[in-house]
Write a protein that holds these residues in place. Structure first.
Motif, PDB file in Angstrom:
ATOM      1  N   THR A  71      64.938  -4.502-101.456  1.00 56.38           N
ATOM      2  CA  THR A  71      65.729  -5.658-100.763  1.00 56.38           C
ATOM      3  C   THR A  71      66.999  -5.897-100.720  1.00 56.38           C
ATOM      4  OG1 THR A  71      64.827  -6.947-101.212  1.00 56.38           O
ATOM      5  CG2 THR A  71      63.394  -5.844 -99.585  1.00 56.38           C
ATOM      6  N   VAL A  72      68.150  -6.664 -99.652  1.00 54.68           N
ATOM      7  CA  VAL A  72      68.938  -7.073 -99.291  1.00 54.68           C
ATOM      8  C   VAL A  72      68.894  -8.172 -98.361  1.00 54.68           C
ATOM      9  CG1 VAL A  72      71.491  -6.497 -99.093  1.00 54.68           C
ATOM     10  CG2 VAL A  72      70.099  -5.011 -99.916  1.00 54.68           C
ATOM     11  N   ASP A  73      69.571  -9.350 -99.196  1.00 54.05           N
ATOM     12  CA  ASP A  73      69.479 -10.255 -98.681  1.00 54.05           C
ATOM     13  C   ASP A  73      70.538 -10.801 -98.416  1.00 54.05           C
ATOM     14  OD1 ASP A  73      69.121 -13.831 -98.415  1.00 54.05           O
ATOM     15  OD2 ASP A  73      67.215 -13.951 -99.059  1.00 54.05           O
ATOM     16  N   PHE A  74      71.376 -10.638 -98.020  1.00 51.12           N
ATOM     17  CA  PHE A  74      72.781 -11.584 -98.049  1.00 51.12           C
ATOM     18  C   PHE A  74      73.305 -12.539 -96.773  1.00 51.12           C
ATOM     19  CE2 PHE A  74      76.603 -11.588 -95.528  1.00 51.12           C
ATOM     20  CZ  PHE A  74      77.528 -11.741 -97.074  1.00 51.12           C
ATOM     21  N   ARG A  75      73.599 -13.687 -97.262  1.00 53.36           N
ATOM     22  CA  ARG A  75      73.690 -14.898 -96.774  1.00 53.36           C
ATOM     23  C   ARG A  75      75.265 -15.605 -96.976  1.00 53.36           C
ATOM     24  NH1 ARG A  75      68.268 -17.920 -97.272  1.00 53.36           N
ATOM     25  NH2 ARG A  75      67.212 -16.238 -97.624  1.00 53.36           N
ATOM     26  N   HIS A  76      75.820 -15.877 -95.791  1.00 58.47           N
ATOM     27  CA  HIS A  76      77.486 -16.518 -95.754  1.00 58.47           C
ATOM     28  C   HIS A  76      77.448 -17.824 -94.687  1.00 58.47           C
ATOM     29  CE1 HIS A  76      81.845 -17.163 -95.644  1.00 58.47           C
ATOM     30  NE2 HIS A  76      81.336 -16.236 -96.706  1.00 58.47           N
ATOM     31  N   PRO A  77      78.150 -19.102 -94.456  1.00 58.22           N
ATOM     32  CA  PRO A  77      78.279 -19.737 -93.495  1.00 58.22           C
ATOM     33  C   PRO A  77      79.270 -19.271 -92.354  1.00 58.22           C
ATOM     34  CG  PRO A  77      79.231 -20.792 -95.688  1.00 58.22           C
ATOM     35  CD  PRO A  77      78.610 -19.299 -96.073  1.00 58.22           C
ATOM     36  N   ASP A  78      79.729 -18.105 -92.709  1.00 59.23           N
ATOM     37  CA  ASP A  78      80.742 -17.286 -91.838  1.00 59.23           C
ATOM     38  C   ASP A  78      80.535 -16.725 -90.804  1.00 59.23           C
ATOM     39  OD1 ASP A  78      83.241 -16.377 -90.292  1.00 59.23           O
ATOM     40  OD2 ASP A  78      84.374 -16.612 -91.802  1.00 59.23           O
ATOM     41  N   PRO A  79      80.248 -16.623 -89.483  1.00 53.16           N
ATOM     42  CA  PRO A  79      79.861 -15.614 -88.992  1.00 53.16           C
ATOM     43  C   PRO A  79      79.788 -14.174 -89.176  1.00 53.16           C
ATOM     44  CG  PRO A  79      80.686 -17.351 -87.482  1.00 53.16           C
ATOM     45  CD  PRO A  79      80.182 -17.494 -88.302  1.00 53.16           C
TER      46      PRO A  79
ATOM     47  N   ILE B  59      76.421  -2.378-102.563  1.00 52.76           N
ATOM     48  CA  ILE B  59      76.200  -3.420-101.900  1.00 52.76           C
ATOM     49  C   ILE B  59      76.857  -4.699-102.429  1.00 52.76           C
ATOM     50  CG2 ILE B  59      74.481  -4.335-100.586  1.00 52.76           C
ATOM     51  CD1 ILE B  59      73.248  -1.940-100.536  1.00 52.76           C
ATOM     52  N   GLU B  60      76.457  -5.074-104.051  1.00 53.49           N
ATOM     53  CA  GLU B  60      76.866  -6.144-104.566  1.00 53.49           C
ATOM     54  C   GLU B  60      78.913  -6.230-104.288  1.00 53.49           C
ATOM     55  OE1 GLU B  60      75.440  -8.096-107.700  1.00 53.49           O
ATOM     56  OE2 GLU B  60      76.312  -6.676-108.098  1.00 53.49           O
ATOM     57  N   ALA B  61      79.442  -5.878-105.107  1.00 50.36           N
ATOM     58  CA  ALA B  61      80.588  -6.051-105.013  1.00 50.36           C
ATOM     59  C   ALA B  61      81.202  -5.912-103.661  1.00 50.36           C
ATOM     60  CB  ALA B  61      81.229  -4.164-105.199  1.00 50.36           C
ATOM     61  N   CYS B  62      80.397  -4.936-102.667  1.00 52.28           N
ATOM     62  CA  CYS B  62      81.322  -5.232-101.025  1.00 52.28           C
ATOM     63  C   CYS B  62      80.559  -6.674-100.720  1.00 52.28           C
ATOM     64  CB  CYS B  62      80.434  -4.362-100.300  1.00 52.28           C
ATOM     65  SG  CYS B  62      80.389  -4.628 -98.359  1.00 52.28           S
ATOM     66  N   ALA B  63      79.487  -7.117-101.271  1.00 54.72           N
ATOM     67  CA  ALA B  63      79.452  -8.818-100.197  1.00 54.72           C
ATOM     68  C   ALA B  63      79.836  -9.841-100.953  1.00 54.72           C
ATOM     69  CB  ALA B  63      78.294  -8.795-100.983  1.00 54.72           C
ATOM     70  N   LEU B  64      80.450  -9.837-102.033  1.00 52.21           N
ATOM     71  CA  LEU B  64      80.885 -10.682-103.035  1.00 52.21           C
ATOM     72  C   LEU B  64      82.316 -10.193-102.560  1.00 52.21           C
ATOM     73  CD1 LEU B  64      79.543 -10.106-106.645  1.00 52.21           C
ATOM     74  CD2 LEU B  64      78.886 -12.232-105.214  1.00 52.21           C
ATOM     75  N   ALA B  65      83.003  -9.358-102.085  1.00 52.22           N
ATOM     76  CA  ALA B  65      84.789  -9.396-102.230  1.00 52.22           C
ATOM     77  C   ALA B  65      84.771  -9.535-100.880  1.00 52.22           C
ATOM     78  CB  ALA B  65      85.278  -7.717-101.989  1.00 52.22           C
ATOM     79  N   LEU B  66      83.571  -8.961 -99.958  1.00 50.55           N
ATOM     80  CA  LEU B  66      83.829 -10.087 -98.626  1.00 50.55           C
ATOM     81  C   LEU B  66      82.797 -11.421 -98.352  1.00 50.55           C
ATOM     82  CD1 LEU B  66      82.139  -7.548 -96.484  1.00 50.55           C
ATOM     83  CD2 LEU B  66      84.325  -8.100 -96.323  1.00 50.55           C
ATOM     84  N   GLY B  67      82.541 -11.629 -99.161  1.00 46.86           N
ATOM     85  CA  GLY B  67      82.049 -13.555 -99.187  1.00 46.86           C
ATOM     86  C   GLY B  67      82.694 -14.851 -99.974  1.00 46.86           C
ATOM     87  N   GLY B  68      83.303 -14.048-100.788  1.00 52.41           N
ATOM     88  CA  GLY B  68      84.176 -14.583-101.554  1.00 52.41           C
ATOM     89  C   GLY B  68      82.799 -15.969-102.226  1.00 52.41           C
TER      90      GLY B  68
ATOM     91  N   MET C 238      75.622 -17.687-107.056  1.00 51.60           N
ATOM     92  CA  MET C 238      75.677 -16.541-107.803  1.00 51.60           C
ATOM     93  C   MET C 238      76.363 -17.059-109.249  1.00 51.60           C
ATOM     94  SD  MET C 238      75.471 -13.869-106.011  1.00 51.60           S
ATOM     95  CE  MET C 238      75.055 -12.654-106.392  1.00 51.60           C
ATOM     96  N   ALA C 239      76.757 -17.601-109.104  1.00 48.74           N
ATOM     97  CA  ALA C 239      77.756 -18.599-110.602  1.00 48.74           C
ATOM     98  C   ALA C 239      76.983 -18.900-111.423  1.00 48.74           C
ATOM     99  CB  ALA C 239      79.081 -18.329-111.011  1.00 48.74           C
ATOM    100  N   VAL C 240      75.394 -19.284-111.399  1.00 48.86           N
ATOM    101  CA  VAL C 240      74.683 -20.316-112.771  1.00 48.86           C
ATOM    102  C   VAL C 240      72.913 -19.371-112.207  1.00 48.86           C
ATOM    103  CG1 VAL C 240      76.174 -22.547-111.459  1.00 48.86           C
ATOM    104  CG2 VAL C 240      73.824 -21.445-110.150  1.00 48.86           C
ATOM    105  N   ARG C 241      73.563 -17.709-111.247  1.00 47.89           N
ATOM    106  CA  ARG C 241      72.035 -17.135-111.574  1.00 47.89           C
ATOM    107  C   ARG C 241      71.473 -16.451-113.544  1.00 47.89           C
ATOM    108  NH1 ARG C 241      71.214 -14.345-105.921  1.00 47.89           N
ATOM    109  NH2 ARG C 241      72.125 -16.086-104.162  1.00 47.89           N
ATOM    110  N   ARG C 242      70.302 -16.336-113.319  1.00 47.46           N
ATOM    111  CA  ARG C 242      70.327 -15.853-114.110  1.00 47.46           C
ATOM    112  C   ARG C 242      69.309 -14.697-113.522  1.00 47.46           C
ATOM    113  NH1 ARG C 242      66.750 -18.498-117.662  1.00 47.46           N
ATOM    114  NH2 ARG C 242      67.156 -16.609-119.324  1.00 47.46           N
TER     115      ARG C 242
END
Lengths: 423, 423
Positions: B299-307, B263-272, A246-250
């Motif tokens: 569309t929403v594309d959310f990715r994270h290594p932690d299930p 949704i963005e705020a929620c994704a960042l709060a949960l996923g760091g 996220m930090a390097v996105r534009r």
């Protein structure tokens, strides 16, 4: 004979009382069959075979009413009821072309109410000092040929016609070719040169919710708000949705959302309740689910009745974008100054509403109309009737019959008073 | 003969040292001429004539290296260097199809590095216990036929092939027809049944900026993050931009911008820091400059290594939308659980980096790869090399030659060690 006394004020009310509800609604229903859509709407493109067919029915009706019918180089039609004196006419009317998914009333109502006035004056035996003319303005909607309002703008500025003739519709047909076909379709009509009008009153549905919300059947239209159209292009960098922290996105959409918010806040702060700010058209590139948007272009439509507010908006818009440097580019697309209608014409509309004992309120038109152009050359005003749910450019477009009748009575009153003005 | 001592650790380093930089870079340059774009990129659609031509050059090269070449029902190609024992092979490879505006390295690098390892082992005279196989997996990109990774997913689950055969490209050609044409193009190749592999190591460019930002030439890929794809539909009401007061508008874009923010705020709060949230594709209706948007779908594309984070996101997403009731609808499009590669295979990659004295760091893949599927059936890991500027799926895609060579040496080391595992 004392001319002043022979045109006294009772004539206007007398004409208004002879507006025939069944005849008016019947004419609206009949015209709506030409280009009728299965969903109740109307699709009648400018100068299409359907438009020609509709014009033919109205020419025939005008002739049975004893009117002379003429046309001009832009296929505008003029239906004239003679006056007692050889003075510039009072005009009314609107357009009968529609949006592809249009309704039954936008434009058509103003034309058919004009016809109803011609019939009511005849029934009432009311003679007027000036001629009364109903006009059909060509291609107001601008959905077949762009820009819109070609007929009325050419009426006030004939030099524009040459440029319009080369415009093509989606099928490649030029506007000029359709004008020639119109001429061929009606060989008996005389083509007249531009003429001076004494006044123009356009009756139209509001196409917005204000009259309905206020439960007011008549709007005295004081003018048309001004508009600014811009395109705003926000630039970022496309990158992979999965691999780019996220930090390097534009992200161009993140930027666009921020800019949109700033412009909206600015428009509302400057314009107050009268401001209209819309971001209607968006283009996102590459518009792929797993790619960060690289470029987002969106449109700004800002409207306000006060030219000073429009000017302040222009300056504020630049300030909104400045912090983003070269990442945000502004492209002006179109602008039109606010139009304030003639006080004398507005007063005639007020007078008509009062004479009918009808509730009315001043209103500024949010949409463009043929009256915008006529206002440049003669005393112009408009009358609005409510749009149910504020809906227009839509098959659901509707107005209560009682309001359609009341609007036509107000128009009749107003036209007779204007027709009897000595100067 | 003592088998253990005959496969000692010096062989892996010996093979790595025989990686020939000029030969590797020459092979990359040569393959990039097949489907070359004028901007320096490559456009080589899966199973196109260009892909067939590229495959033909690699089949010929493999035969000169003494490899046996086979194919399977999904047109995957397997280039096998024999081992001393009849054991399941160690596999490497990637894909050679590209995005329409693709680069020279995505996929191609992994395949050509595999070929370089075959050549280096031959030059070094290194024999291995197990066979070594380079694979070309069919249609990884998914840009001609969807979904992507048809070849590798069919390799691990052959039952998927029937469904894939009926998929059509934009020109209406079925995937099945292109498989038949591939069979016809290479009549001499034996078609083999699915086989068990001992391990799979895929070398790939990172396609993101992390290694470059850390100035680390090698990434030890520990897995592939999980993903959730959703479509969010926000509903308002189309209305005229000029006539509709702000207070009565139901602007679908205003709603969409608010929902996107939540949704963005929620994704960042949960996923760091590990969260990746992207809103890449937007559809605005009617998308007209002077009409308030009635429907916005994004569309929403959310990715994270932690299930666990992905599961919490699913729940939080519903909470984000709940306040908007029926005006906002969520449609899940796709999901994939995070993949953690085999600890044994990861250890072999670490070992290779250390043996070469190269700086490396663990990294989670943000993008999907054929390794995602292979991980289901054998010990799998990946090696990443830096992508200049983090750029991929783009003609500007690039990696320093020194990094390309180092990645190939690490691959060679790793493959030899895995090939010499007894079980």
């Amino acid at each position: 004979m004392n001319m002043t006394s022979s045109y006294d004020k009772t004539h206007a009310l007398h004409a208004a009382e002879h507006v025939d509800p069944a005849r008016l609604i019947g004419a609206i229903d009949a015209l709506a069959t030409i280009g009728a859509r299965s969903d109740g709407g109307v699709d009648r493109p400018a100068l299409s075979a359907l438009d020609i067919e509709a014009r033919r029915t109205l020419i025939e009706r005008a002739q049975t009413l004893g009117c002379t019918v003429t046309t001009d180089a832009c296929a505008n039609l003029f239906f004239r009821r003679a006056g007692d004196e050889d003075l510039p006419p009072v005009m009314t009317g609107s357009h009968i072309d529609t949006q592809p998914t249009g309704g039954r009333l936008d434009g058509a109502y103003g034309v058919l109410a004009g016809f109803e006035c011609l019939a009511a004056l005849a029934d009432a035996g009311v003679r007027t000092r000036r001629p009364l003319e109903v006009a059909i303005w060509t291609n107001e909607e601008g959905s077949r040929f762009q820009p819109g309002a070609m007929g009325s703008s050419t009426f006030v500025d004939p030099a524009r016609l040459d440029g319009f003739r080369t415009v093509r519709d989606a099928a490649g047909v030029t506007f000029g070719a359709t004008l020639d076909a119109h001429r061929t379709a009606f060989p008996a009509l005389d083509t007249r040169a531009p003429q001076h009008a004494h006044a123009f009153i356009e009756l139209h549905i509001e196409q917005g919710p204000l009259l309905e919300l206020a439960d007011t059947p008549l709007g005295v239209v004081t003018g048309i708000q001004g508009v600014r159209w811009h395109s705003v292009r926000c630039m970022g960098a496309a990158a992979h949705a999965g691999t780019t922290p996220m930090a390097v996105r534009r992200d161009a959409m993140t930027l666009a959302v921020r800019v949109r918010g700033a412009i909206e806040a600015c428009a509302l702060a400057l314009g107050g309740d009268a401001a209209r700010i819309t971001f209607g058209s968006w283009n996102i590139e590459p518009n792929s689910i797993n790619t960060i948007p690289s470029t987002v272009t969106f449109t700004v439509d800002f409207r306000h009745p006060d030219p000073a507010v429009l000017a302040r908006f222009d300056a504020a818009l630049k300030n909104c974008l400045a912090p983003h440097g070269a990442d945000v580019r502004l492209e002006p697309l179109f602008e039109h100054a606010p139009v304030h209608f003639a006080d004398t014409a507005i007063a005639r509309v007020h007078e008509a509403c009062d004479a009918l004992g009808a509730r009315s309120q001043p209103i500024v038109s949010g949409a463009f109309h043929d009256a915008l152009h006529l206002a440049k050359v003669c005393a112009t005003a408009m009358i609005f009737v409510p749009s149910r749910g504020g809906i227009s450019h839509n098959p659901l477009e509707a107005t209560d019959d009682a309001d359609l009748v009341l609007g036509t009575r107000a128009l009749a009153h107003c036209l007779v008073e204007l027709c009897n003005e000595a100067r």
